[in-house]
Design a protein around this motif. Structure first.
Motif, PDB file in Angstrom:
ATOM      1  N   HIS A 129       0.788  -1.328   0.004  1.00 10.17           N
ATOM      2  CA  HIS A 129       0.120   0.188  -0.095  1.00 10.17           C
ATOM      3  C   HIS A 129       0.788   1.286   0.038  1.00 10.17           C
ATOM      4  O   HIS A 129       0.546   2.091  -0.722  1.00 10.17           O
ATOM      5  CB  HIS A 129      -0.882  -0.091   1.166  1.00 10.17           C
ATOM      6  CG  HIS A 129      -1.907  -1.098   1.143  1.00 10.17           C
ATOM      7  ND1 HIS A 129      -2.511  -1.483   2.238  1.00 10.17           N
ATOM      8  CD2 HIS A 129      -2.235  -1.692   0.124  1.00 10.17           C
ATOM      9  CE1 HIS A 129      -3.386  -2.509   2.076  1.00 10.17           C
ATOM     10  NE2 HIS A 129      -3.298  -2.854   0.817  1.00 10.17           N
ATOM     11  N   THR A 130       2.236   1.269   0.786  1.00 13.07           N
ATOM     12  CA  THR A 130       2.830   2.476   0.719  1.00 13.07           C
ATOM     13  C   THR A 130       3.345   2.542  -0.565  1.00 13.07           C
ATOM     14  O   THR A 130       3.731   4.032  -0.994  1.00 13.07           O
ATOM     15  CB  THR A 130       3.954   2.211   1.819  1.00 13.07           C
ATOM     16  OG1 THR A 130       3.227   1.907   3.222  1.00 13.07           O
ATOM     17  CG2 THR A 130       4.998   3.445   1.733  1.00 13.07           C
ATOM     18  N   GLU A 131       3.907   1.605  -1.455  1.00 11.78           N
ATOM     19  CA  GLU A 131       4.297   1.793  -2.589  1.00 11.78           C
ATOM     20  C   GLU A 131       3.239   2.305  -3.528  1.00 11.78           C
ATOM     21  O   GLU A 131       3.431   3.091  -4.396  1.00 11.78           O
ATOM     22  CB  GLU A 131       4.829   0.275  -3.322  1.00 11.78           C
ATOM     23  CG  GLU A 131       6.044  -0.251  -2.566  1.00 11.78           C
ATOM     24  CD  GLU A 131       7.096   0.801  -2.480  1.00 11.78           C
ATOM     25  OE1 GLU A 131       7.517   1.547  -3.501  1.00 11.78           O
ATOM     26  OE2 GLU A 131       7.726   1.151  -1.402  1.00 11.78           O
ATOM     27  N   THR A 132       2.046   1.942  -3.308  1.00 16.31           N
ATOM     28  CA  THR A 132       0.959   2.709  -4.112  1.00 16.31           C
ATOM     29  C   THR A 132       1.012   4.019  -3.777  1.00 16.31           C
ATOM     30  O   THR A 132       0.898   4.681  -4.812  1.00 16.31           O
ATOM     31  CB  THR A 132      -0.400   1.884  -3.644  1.00 16.31           C
ATOM     32  OG1 THR A 132      -0.323   0.385  -4.181  1.00 16.31           O
ATOM     33  CG2 THR A 132      -1.437   2.656  -4.475  1.00 16.31           C
ATOM     34  N   LEU A 133       0.951   4.365  -2.452  1.00 15.23           N
ATOM     35  CA  LEU A 133       0.839   5.904  -2.166  1.00 15.23           C
ATOM     36  C   LEU A 133       2.032   6.556  -2.922  1.00 15.23           C
ATOM     37  O   LEU A 133       1.896   7.722  -3.322  1.00 15.23           O
ATOM     38  CB  LEU A 133       0.889   5.889  -0.644  1.00 15.23           C
ATOM     39  CG  LEU A 133      -0.290   5.610   0.125  1.00 15.23           C
ATOM     40  CD1 LEU A 133      -0.067   5.518   1.331  1.00 15.23           C
ATOM     41  CD2 LEU A 133      -1.414   6.281  -0.260  1.00 15.23           C
ATOM     42  N   LYS A 134       3.276   5.933  -2.756  1.00 16.84           N
ATOM     43  CA  LYS A 134       4.353   6.833  -3.623  1.00 16.84           C
ATOM     44  C   LYS A 134       4.211   6.938  -4.984  1.00 16.84           C
ATOM     45  O   LYS A 134       4.427   8.130  -5.417  1.00 16.84           O
ATOM     46  CB  LYS A 134       5.788   5.913  -3.358  1.00 16.84           C
ATOM     47  CG  LYS A 134       6.125   5.867  -1.972  1.00 16.84           C
ATOM     48  CD  LYS A 134       7.581   5.080  -1.621  1.00 16.84           C
ATOM     49  CE  LYS A 134       7.817   4.771  -0.355  1.00 16.84           C
ATOM     50  NZ  LYS A 134       9.161   3.752  -0.054  1.00 16.84           N
ATOM     51  N   SER A 135       3.497   5.905  -5.478  1.00 18.71           N
ATOM     52  CA  SER A 135       3.198   6.049  -6.962  1.00 18.71           C
ATOM     53  C   SER A 135       2.164   7.094  -7.429  1.00 18.71           C
ATOM     54  O   SER A 135       2.347   7.736  -8.469  1.00 18.71           O
ATOM     55  CB  SER A 135       2.964   4.714  -7.751  1.00 18.71           C
ATOM     56  OG  SER A 135       1.617   4.289  -7.383  1.00 18.71           O
ATOM     57  N   VAL A 136       1.132   7.183  -6.459  1.00 14.78           N
ATOM     58  CA  VAL A 136       0.390   8.105  -6.468  1.00 14.78           C
ATOM     59  C   VAL A 136       1.089   9.597  -6.531  1.00 14.78           C
ATOM     60  O   VAL A 136       0.407  10.364  -7.299  1.00 14.78           O
ATOM     61  CB  VAL A 136      -0.798   7.916  -5.545  1.00 14.78           C
ATOM     62  CG1 VAL A 136      -1.788   9.117  -5.311  1.00 14.78           C
ATOM     63  CG2 VAL A 136      -1.711   6.853  -5.755  1.00 14.78           C
ATOM     64  N   LEU A 137       1.908   9.736  -5.602  1.00 14.22           N
ATOM     65  CA  LEU A 137       2.403  10.968  -5.213  1.00 14.22           C
ATOM     66  C   LEU A 137       3.239  11.418  -6.852  1.00 14.22           C
ATOM     67  O   LEU A 137       3.238  12.491  -7.061  1.00 14.22           O
ATOM     68  CB  LEU A 137       3.387  11.033  -4.166  1.00 14.22           C
ATOM     69  CG  LEU A 137       2.598  11.110  -2.869  1.00 14.22           C
ATOM     70  CD1 LEU A 137       3.556  10.815  -1.857  1.00 14.22           C
ATOM     71  CD2 LEU A 137       1.849  12.552  -2.748  1.00 14.22           C
TER      72      LEU A 137
ATOM     73  N   ALA B  26       2.948  10.263  -9.721  1.00  8.03           N
ATOM     74  CA  ALA B  26       1.910  10.538 -10.962  1.00  8.03           C
ATOM     75  C   ALA B  26       1.205  11.949 -10.749  1.00  8.03           C
ATOM     76  O   ALA B  26       0.930  12.513 -11.978  1.00  8.03           O
ATOM     77  CB  ALA B  26       0.755   9.722 -10.992  1.00  8.03           C
ATOM     78  N   GLN B  27       1.288  12.620  -9.700  1.00  9.10           N
ATOM     79  CA  GLN B  27       0.280  13.863  -9.311  1.00  9.10           C
ATOM     80  C   GLN B  27       1.438  14.874  -9.190  1.00  9.10           C
ATOM     81  O   GLN B  27       0.980  16.021  -9.075  1.00  9.10           O
ATOM     82  CB  GLN B  27      -0.394  13.852  -8.028  1.00  9.10           C
ATOM     83  CG  GLN B  27      -1.677  12.608  -8.180  1.00  9.10           C
ATOM     84  CD  GLN B  27      -2.302  12.997  -9.587  1.00  9.10           C
ATOM     85  OE1 GLN B  27      -2.681  14.163 -10.168  1.00  9.10           O
ATOM     86  NE2 GLN B  27      -2.666  11.670 -10.274  1.00  9.10           N
ATOM     87  N   GLY B  28       2.665  14.724  -9.269  1.00  7.67           N
ATOM     88  CA  GLY B  28       3.660  15.730  -9.428  1.00  7.67           C
ATOM     89  C   GLY B  28       3.940  16.198  -8.019  1.00  7.67           C
ATOM     90  O   GLY B  28       4.537  16.956  -7.770  1.00  7.67           O
ATOM     91  N   GLY B  29       3.663  15.487  -6.838  1.00 10.00           N
ATOM     92  CA  GLY B  29       3.737  15.873  -5.525  1.00 10.00           C
ATOM     93  C   GLY B  29       5.263  15.610  -5.257  1.00 10.00           C
ATOM     94  O   GLY B  29       5.440  14.367  -5.624  1.00 10.00           O
TER      95      GLY B  29
END
Length: 163
Positions: A55-63, A65-68
């Motif tokens: 889940h943490t890896e997913t959160l990192k990928s979301v960040l 992808a969103q340029g955060g």
């Protein structure tokens, strides 16, 4: 939080907070897993540790992808829940079945905190039209619900054993 922030900025902050919450929960789950006496509870906690990592890896990928900026922000809410878990489950001298019940209780408290955060982040992603993010986050919510349901079953069995 300043009133000038956009929903996307709030969303990114939520994801960063969830990352921190995950890291904190993952660490304490390792400790609680070692202290559990029930084999099924130990297995659940071990699976949760690896699931939290995914889940943490997913959160990192979301960040990404969103340029955060790919960084976490310390989650004080989970910090408090982790301290409670340590106080009630890890530091008390309880026998096996009673300790297991306390571990389950603390596990569920932390999981419910995660449900609230991931559910909210999924809603923000949907509102922002970020379908891929929303799908990923909703999948995590489903994982957490499944683990929560199973931990409730374990609590019911352990409660009978402890009685």
């Amino acid at each position: 939080m300043a009133s000038t922030e956009t929903l996307k900025e709030i969303y990114i902050d939520e994801v960063r907070d969830l990352w921190s919450a995950n890291d904190q929960m993952q660490r304490v789950m390792k400790t609680l897993g070692q202290q559990a006496s029930d084999k099924k509870l130990k297995d659940l906690l071990e699976k949760s540790v690896s699931g939290i990592g995914r889940h943490t890896e997913t959160l990192k990928s979301v960040l990404e992808a969103q340029g955060g900026r790919v960084r976490k922000e310390h989650c004080k809410g989970m910090e408090g829940l982790v301290e409670e878990a340590k106080t009630h489950a890890a530091e008390h001298d309880l026998d096996g079945p009673l300790r297991d019940l306390v571990i389950i209780s603390q596990y569920q408290r932390m999981s419910h905190y995660g449900l609230a955060g991931f559910g909210t982040a999924a809603a923000y992603a949907s509102a922002l039209g970020l379908k891929d993010d929303a799908t990923k986050l909703k999948s995590i919510v489903k994982d957490i619900y499944n683990a929560d349901d199973y931990s409730t079953e374990l609590a019911q069995r352990a409660e009978k054993a402890a009685a």
